[in-house]
Write a protein that holds these residues in place. Structure first.
Motif, mmCIF file in Angstrom:
data_model
loop_
_atom_site.group_PDB
_atom_site.id
_atom_site.type_symbol
_atom_site.label_atom_id
_atom_site.label_comp_id
_atom_site.label_asym_id
_atom_site.label_seq_id
_atom_site.Cartn_x
_atom_site.Cartn_y
_atom_site.Cartn_z
ATOM 1 N N ILE A 196 0.514 -7.991 0.904
ATOM 2 C CA ILE A 196 1.452 -9.109 0.849
ATOM 3 C C ILE A 196 2.811 -8.625 1.326
ATOM 4 O O ILE A 196 3.273 -7.555 0.948
ATOM 5 C CB ILE A 196 1.562 -9.694 -0.584
ATOM 6 C CG1 ILE A 196 2.571 -10.848 -0.616
ATOM 7 C CG2 ILE A 196 1.925 -8.638 -1.603
ATOM 8 C CD1 ILE A 196 2.622 -11.573 -1.949
ATOM 9 N N HIS A 197 3.430 -9.398 2.211
ATOM 10 C CA HIS A 197 4.834 -9.170 2.516
ATOM 11 C C HIS A 197 5.525 -10.514 2.607
ATOM 12 O O HIS A 197 4.982 -11.487 3.126
ATOM 13 C CB HIS A 197 5.051 -8.319 3.761
ATOM 14 C CG HIS A 197 4.366 -8.821 4.995
ATOM 15 N ND1 HIS A 197 3.039 -8.580 5.257
ATOM 16 C CD2 HIS A 197 4.830 -9.535 6.047
ATOM 17 C CE1 HIS A 197 2.702 -9.113 6.419
ATOM 18 N NE2 HIS A 197 3.770 -9.710 6.914
ATOM 19 N N THR A 198 6.709 -10.579 2.036
ATOM 20 C CA THR A 198 7.455 -11.831 1.901
ATOM 21 C C THR A 198 8.771 -11.704 2.653
ATOM 22 O O THR A 198 9.484 -10.716 2.507
ATOM 23 C CB THR A 198 7.732 -12.135 0.421
ATOM 24 O OG1 THR A 198 6.477 -12.191 -0.279
ATOM 25 C CG2 THR A 198 8.462 -13.457 0.260
ATOM 26 N N TYR B 195 8.929 -22.711 0.197
ATOM 27 C CA TYR B 195 8.062 -21.525 0.242
ATOM 28 C C TYR B 195 6.631 -21.941 0.569
ATOM 29 O O TYR B 195 6.163 -23.002 0.139
ATOM 30 C CB TYR B 195 8.113 -20.821 -1.115
ATOM 31 C CG TYR B 195 7.155 -19.676 -1.285
ATOM 32 C CD1 TYR B 195 7.460 -18.407 -0.819
ATOM 33 C CD2 TYR B 195 5.935 -19.853 -1.940
ATOM 34 C CE1 TYR B 195 6.587 -17.338 -0.999
ATOM 35 C CE2 TYR B 195 5.051 -18.799 -2.122
ATOM 36 C CZ TYR B 195 5.381 -17.542 -1.646
ATOM 37 O OH TYR B 195 4.509 -16.505 -1.825
ATOM 38 N N SER C 138 5.132 -15.885 2.205
ATOM 39 C CA SER C 138 4.433 -14.633 1.951
ATOM 40 C C SER C 138 3.209 -14.590 2.840
ATOM 41 O O SER C 138 2.416 -15.538 2.855
ATOM 42 C CB SER C 138 4.012 -14.518 0.484
ATOM 43 O OG SER C 138 5.119 -14.326 -0.354
ATOM 44 N N VAL D 40 2.534 -19.970 1.817
ATOM 45 C CA VAL D 40 1.746 -18.744 1.931
ATOM 46 C C VAL D 40 0.938 -18.800 3.223
ATOM 47 O O VAL D 40 0.296 -19.813 3.522
ATOM 48 C CB VAL D 40 0.817 -18.560 0.723
ATOM 49 C CG1 VAL D 40 -0.141 -17.392 0.946
ATOM 50 C CG2 VAL D 40 1.633 -18.320 -0.545
#
Length: 496
Positions: free
Chosen positions: A71-73, A205, A312, A207
């Motif tokens: 995971i990178h946000t 936000y 993310s 994903v």
């Protein structure tokens, strides 16, 4: 007496018949406030390449089932204009409800319960505004507090007992303050409040779920949730701020709309502004026909700033093989060497010969020429050579049903990998033309340039595919009732 009774009834009927709903009755001197269609200030599209207000955070987790998750946000500037400034005057989404509250004062500093003058509720309908509850005011100078939760739900009632409202995650909360508005007696007793531009006080936000290119097929189902450290806030009219409360964590659902690609974005959710946030994303998804449940990963040290968009990226990968047809197919064919079971390092590798350690009879632990008696006809998992790959009992020989699902994923004929030709299934797994061994009389290895024949765990059945050099017409066949127990084949192991 009869006349007195009749007169009394007449008075009661007159009073009752003239009563109206309090929200619809206004003094004769009041001015009805109408609203022009509002807009929004737009989500920030500031270019964060050189000056990010949220540095990228990366976490990697390896799962025991062969799946790796990363995971990178970071700020979501993909698919948005990078103008270096905020996008201005964006249109509101249709069917959004909003509220306009009036206070009899010239500026925000004087907003108080004592100065409360009433409120109206409105709904955006195309380019016009429908009135759900009318707002009527005496002539004078007012400050208007306008807000919306970014949805079509009816707003809870309001009165003069407070000058703030609660806000929570999942709400696209927007506000607009209109101070020092002078309302005069108009000819038709109406005043139109215009130039309402809402500003987002929460962050946006989503994903992005990503399947590993070359190793996985499409993501065809995805749902999940995100666990957040802060769940409620209070918006104050008097200082136009959103004060986030220190509370227990909250879980908010994340949804995908009919995904069918290697990279799929969720629908947007809205988060309260948070600093140094630790979030946990948990997903149920299907990739390459294989379902995974409750795969979670945590990232911390995140910042979500109001009016900004973030995402993310959840990257799924595996070094175990290829995910297609609902299982993981090994990186290479099985072979036996120096008392050890191994996989060829590359998917296209095979040798093709009588004593290469890669050709197996049905349910035989050791490769040709180990079989000295009549072939077995009943599958025994204890004699599955795939099960000997460490860790033990993780891998198995595919069944005919496994190969059927592989075939249903679609295939490319005469695909090329390295120096070999074969079929590519689900645009993911390459299986080479490896031929097979006829061994009943004189062992003879054949067809390795144009046919792939692979063992299954079902007696008499093998998986076969071929190009036009075999019989003039390319094809793929599963199930295939082969019924030649003295022939031996390559094995491509799988794990569930």
């Amino acid at each position: 007496m009869a006349k007195i009774i009749s007169y009394t009834i007449f008075i009661l009927l007159f009073v009752t018949g003239c009563s109206t709903d309090e929200t619809e009755y206004f003094p004769e001197d009041n001015v009805l406030v109408e609203i022009k269609a509002p807009q929004t200030d737009g989500w920030s599209t500031k270019d964060y390449i050189n000056t990010r207000n949220c540095p990228e955070k990366t976490t990697v987790r390896k799962e025991e089932d062969g799946l790796n998750i990363k995971i990178h946000t970071l700020p979501d500037t993909k698919r948005t204009a990078k103008s270096g400034i905020n996008t201005r005057w964006a249109n509101m989404e249709d069917n959004i409800t909003f509220r306009v509250i009036a206070y009899k004062c010239a500026d925000v500093a004087n907003i108080s319960t004592a100065n409360y003058a009433g409120y109206g509720d409105y709904r955006l309908s195309g380019s016009s505004v429908q009135t759900n509850k009318k707002l009527s005011l005496l002539i004078g100078t007012y400050t208007f507090v306008c807000y919306s939760f970014g949805n079509s739900n009816s707003l809870a009632g309001f009165d003069n007992s407070t000058t703030n409202i609660p806000v929570s995650n999942g709400q696209n909360f927007m506000t607009c303050i209109k101070p020092n508005i002078n309302i005069n007696k108009a000819e038709d007793s109406k005043y139109t409040l215009d130039n309402i531009v809402f500003k987002h006080l929460c962050a946006r936000y989503r994903v992005l779920a990503k399947a590993q290119s070359g190793r996985m097929s499409n993501i065809t189902a995805c749902s999940g949730s995100i666990t957040l450290p802060k769940k409620t806030a209070v918006y104050s009219f008097t200082d136009n701020t959103l004060n986030v409360q220190e509370e227990n964590t909250e879980t908010v659902n994340i949804l995908w709309n009919n995904p069918d690609a290697m990279e799929v974005y969720s629908e947007y959710i809205y988060l309260l502004p948070q600093n140094s946030a630790k979030i946990t994303v948990s997903l149920d998804f299907t990739v390459g026909g294989k379902a995974y449940t409750n795969k979670s990963i945590t990232a911390d040290g995140l910042t979500f700033t109001a009016n900004n968009t973030y995402y993310s990226s959840i990257d799924f990968s595996t070094d175990q093989g290829y995910i297609v047809g609902g299982v993981i197919w090994a990186n290479g064919n099985l072979y036996y060497e120096n008392n050890e079971y191994k996989f060829f390092p590359n998917t296209e590798d095979f040798i093709g010969g009588t004593n290469t350690g890669e050709i197996f009879y049905y349910n035989a632990l050791l490769p040709y020429p180990s079989l000295k008696t009549d072939p077995v006809k009943t599958w025994n998992p204890a004699n599955d050579p795939c099960s000997k790959i460490a860790p033990a009992n993780t891998w198995r020989t595919p069944s005919s049903k496994d190969f059927t699902k592989l075939q249903e994923a679609g295939y490319t004929i005469d695909a090329v990998s390295g120096s070999k030709k074969g079929f590519k299934f689900g645009n993911t797994l390459f299986l080479p033309y490896c031929g097979y061994l006829q061994s009943l009389v004189t062992p003879y290895y054949k067809d390795k340039d144009y046919r792939g024949l692979y063992a299954t765990s079902d007696y008499k059945y093998i998986f076969v595919f071929w190009n036009s050099a075999y019989n003039g017409k390319a094809g793929c066949n599963m199930p295939n009732d082969y019924n030649c127990p003295w022939d031996a084949f390559c094995i491509r192991c799988i794990r569930d």
